[in-house]
Design a protein around this motif. Sequence first.
Motif, short mmCIF file in Angstrom:
data_model
loop_
_atom_site.label_atom_id
_atom_site.label_comp_id
_atom_site.label_asym_id
_atom_site.label_seq_id
_atom_site.Cartn_x
_atom_site.Cartn_y
_atom_site.Cartn_z
N ASP A 160 0.89 -1.16 0.00
CA ASP A 160 0.00 0.00 0.00
C ASP A 160 0.92 1.21 0.00
O ASP A 160 1.53 1.54 1.01
CB ASP A 160 -0.87 -0.06 1.26
CG ASP A 160 -1.77 1.14 1.40
OD1 ASP A 160 -1.74 2.04 0.54
OD2 ASP A 160 -2.50 1.20 2.41
N SER A 161 1.05 1.85 -1.16
CA SER A 161 2.07 2.89 -1.31
C SER A 161 1.44 4.27 -1.23
O SER A 161 0.57 4.63 -2.01
CB SER A 161 2.77 2.73 -2.66
OG SER A 161 1.84 2.85 -3.72
N GLN A 166 2.34 11.32 -3.57
CA GLN A 166 1.56 12.39 -4.18
C GLN A 166 2.23 12.89 -5.47
O GLN A 166 3.43 12.67 -5.66
CB GLN A 166 1.51 13.60 -3.23
CG GLN A 166 1.09 13.25 -1.83
CD GLN A 166 1.11 14.46 -0.92
OE1 GLN A 166 2.17 15.04 -0.65
NE2 GLN A 166 -0.05 14.88 -0.45
N THR A 167 1.46 13.60 -6.27
CA THR A 167 2.03 14.25 -7.46
C THR A 167 3.26 15.08 -7.04
O THR A 167 4.29 15.08 -7.71
CB THR A 167 0.98 15.18 -8.11
OG1 THR A 167 -0.19 14.41 -8.39
CG2 THR A 167 1.51 15.80 -9.39
N ASP A 182 -2.45 15.60 4.10
CA ASP A 182 -3.07 14.38 4.61
C ASP A 182 -2.93 14.30 6.13
O ASP A 182 -2.02 14.88 6.71
CB ASP A 182 -2.36 13.14 4.04
CG ASP A 182 -2.79 12.83 2.61
OD1 ASP A 182 -4.00 12.84 2.35
OD2 ASP A 182 -1.91 12.61 1.75
N ARG A 232 -7.48 13.08 3.52
CA ARG A 232 -7.16 14.50 3.33
C ARG A 232 -7.68 15.33 4.50
O ARG A 232 -8.75 15.05 5.04
CB ARG A 232 -7.80 15.03 2.04
CG ARG A 232 -7.35 14.35 0.78
CD ARG A 232 -5.93 14.59 0.40
NE ARG A 232 -5.56 15.98 0.29
CZ ARG A 232 -4.43 16.40 -0.30
NH1 ARG A 232 -3.59 15.52 -0.84
NH2 ARG A 232 -4.14 17.66 -0.36
N ASN A 234 -7.49 13.01 -7.59
CA ASN A 234 -7.42 14.10 -6.66
C ASN A 234 -8.22 15.30 -7.21
O ASN A 234 -7.80 15.91 -8.18
CB ASN A 234 -5.92 14.40 -6.59
CG ASN A 234 -5.56 15.38 -5.56
OD1 ASN A 234 -6.37 16.24 -5.23
ND2 ASN A 234 -4.35 15.28 -5.05
C1 WT7 Z 1 -3.19 12.02 -2.55
C2 WT7 Z 1 -2.27 12.39 -3.69
C3 WT7 Z 1 0.43 9.09 -5.71
C4 WT7 Z 1 -0.12 8.86 -7.01
C5 WT7 Z 1 -1.59 8.93 -7.15
C6 WT7 Z 1 -2.27 10.06 -6.42
C7 WT7 Z 1 -3.93 10.06 -1.53
C8 WT7 Z 1 -2.36 8.36 -2.48
C9 WT7 Z 1 -2.47 6.79 -0.98
C10 WT7 Z 1 -2.38 5.65 -0.13
C11 WT7 Z 1 -3.82 6.72 1.36
C12 WT7 Z 1 -3.28 7.86 -0.56
C13 WT7 Z 1 -3.45 11.03 -0.47
C14 WT7 Z 1 -2.48 11.91 -1.23
N1 WT7 Z 1 -3.20 8.81 -1.53
N2 WT7 Z 1 -1.92 7.14 -2.17
N3 WT7 Z 1 -1.64 4.58 -0.45
N4 WT7 Z 1 -3.07 5.67 1.03
N5 WT7 Z 1 -3.95 7.83 0.60
O1 WT7 Z 1 -1.58 11.27 -6.54
O2 WT7 Z 1 -3.41 12.79 -7.28
O3 WT7 Z 1 -1.31 13.71 -6.22
O4 WT7 Z 1 -3.03 12.46 -4.86
O5 WT7 Z 1 -3.74 10.72 -2.78
O6 WT7 Z 1 -4.53 11.77 0.02
O7 WT7 Z 1 -2.28 13.17 -0.63
P1 WT7 Z 1 -2.32 12.63 -6.29
#
Ligand code: WT7
Length: 635
Positions: free
Chosen positions: A397-398, A401-402, A487, A502, A513
């Motif tokens: 479970d990775s 974020q962007t 987060d 979030r 997102n």
């Molecule tokens: C947000 C970032 C990372 C690439 C895809 C999303 C949430 C992402 C998890 C996880 C819980 C997660 C967070 C983060 N998020 N992976 N494994 N467990 N929450 O990228 O569109 O920039 O979104 O996705 O809330 O802040 P993103």
Amino acid sequence: MSNYHIKNLEEYFQVYRESVNHPESFWEEIAEENFVWRKKWNNVLECDFSKPEFKWFEGAKLNITENCIDRHLFARGDKTAILFEPNDPSEAAQHITYKDLSKRVNAFANVLKSKGIVKGDRVCIYLPMIPALAIATLACARIGAIHSVVFAGFSSTALSTRINDSACKMIITSDGSYRGAKTIDLKGIVDEALETCPGVQSVLVVKRINSSIQMKEGRDEYLEDLLLNVSNECPAETMDAEDPLFILYTSGSTGMPKGMVHSTAGYMVYTAYTFKNAFQYKEDDVYWCTADIGWITGHSYIVYGPLANGATTVMFEGIPSYPDFGRFWQIVEKHKINQFYTAPTAIRALAKENLDFVDKYDLSSLKVLGSVGEPINEEAWHWYNNNVGKRKRPIIDSWWQTETGGIMICPIPYVTPTLPSYATLPMPGIQPALMDENGNELKGNQVEGKLCIKFPWPSIARTIWGNHQRYKETYFSSYENKYFTGDGALRDDVGYYRITGRVDDVIIVSGHNLGTAPIEDAINEHPAVAESAIVGFPHDVKGSALYGYVTLKEVGEHRNHENLSKEINQIITEHIGPIAKLDKVQFTNGLPKTRSGKIMRRILRKIACNEMDQLGDTSTLLNPACVKEIIDGAL
Ligand code: WT7
């Protein structure tokens, strides 16, 4: 022991300690031993949180495509670099070797040059998941142009906003795309977008569905035609470590998306390192990430991370439900996939279908299962573990974020014991901090707070394109000398992290997102709408879905609400894309506000989640009466 590849838990702790105690020598060694440089750096890290400014490997010269392609040509020239699986299972898969990739990237780079694209120019890429998408990004990187990939599900308005924000000179698109049984007219969307993009001088069109489309004289050309006139050798531009590699937009708390800027060297080092460890990639493995290259997951873990490791990376053009809900598992069997990386929303959608769709395929090649994009709920975790992993394969479970460029918190498969709904431990080099309400760091275990990172890592986004002030305010102003993620998280009794979601106005729908502000801005453009507020509520497949509260102007009060809801969703589709459509629309006579006029989304969220008993004190509101009315009308 090499720090590059962690093989057991003891090594992890040792490497992690080293990365925290001596971050510079830690990353220096990894950079030195695992990449090719035209010139080495003068300085590993320059860090100033007050500006904020982060520079990694300053002074170094390189080209990322030499690391992702050229250096593999000798030992891995005939190895498949990109394995393309088309939308339609009856169309043959394509095995693009490192040698083929080299030629195609170089030829594409020469086409870019012939159209006047030079180092530093911005090129927008709006393509479906076909090899040309990966090749276009690498071709830009080859000549030092900055790519800005826009997910091909975005609307023409969203596309033109992104093109104009970073002043792209060119857009690369296709004559259409396949999506399950449907085709989509991408070129038509581009034509519409370009009506408001005076800076775009040329449009390259890749043929995919062979539809007859309008080509604008002097502006639009088929890539295939231009490729006839160029050589397939193109010298790689020498880039500085800190030169921008790409811009990728992510939504924020205002209507304007944030163009996150990623650098060259730091991004390369971190994505390659985390790819190797998070997936435990071995030389002959076939790795598949189901994301789209239009998102950061695809940039880092379909293109750059895997290719920098000389891996075989699968690109899938289609969708999980076409021709039926067994498509993912059929592909796993067909290509003997070893590492499979997907999103909780896909798992939840597939878990609703008959288990035969999974059981009929041989999934024994799988070694590692990954999840990304949002918290994976326990039910989905167990379904994935039982039915796909047969209880034998680790689920990673990775969390990332962007903005972070690469995976930040994640178990290392076969190394870190996993735990459902926990992202577990930080990657080497990542120093999380949990903050309390007063801005103090919570030390020790069994604490919960807002998640920050207190030391820079190589792939941290360097700025927001054209708006460094917004970068500073969004990520570095809440807590001193820390990057704030947006987060919340908790740290359990053994130090494992669980991301709780979030803590700002971003809602994650199907792993995407979405900021509430751009959606509200779109709704408010409807002539009958006075005001609106969007919140998330739990949804069994999407994770969260959107609930819109809409107040009408007097003129709209008598309109049929069903029709109005449709029109509102139509506007959202035009402005942002279908992913941002509302699942529920409630028309209200007013929205709860603070005395300073700010909409109290917290209350609306509770109502949307059917938690009316947890509204808290509403008496201090400007207009407390409207809360009862909203509860009575709740959907
Ligand atoms: C947000 C970032 C990372 C690439 C895809 C999303 C949430 C992402 C998890 C996880 C819980 C997660 C967070 C983060 N998020 N992976 N494994 N467990 N929450 O990228 O569109 O920039 O979104 O996705 O809330 O802040 P993103």
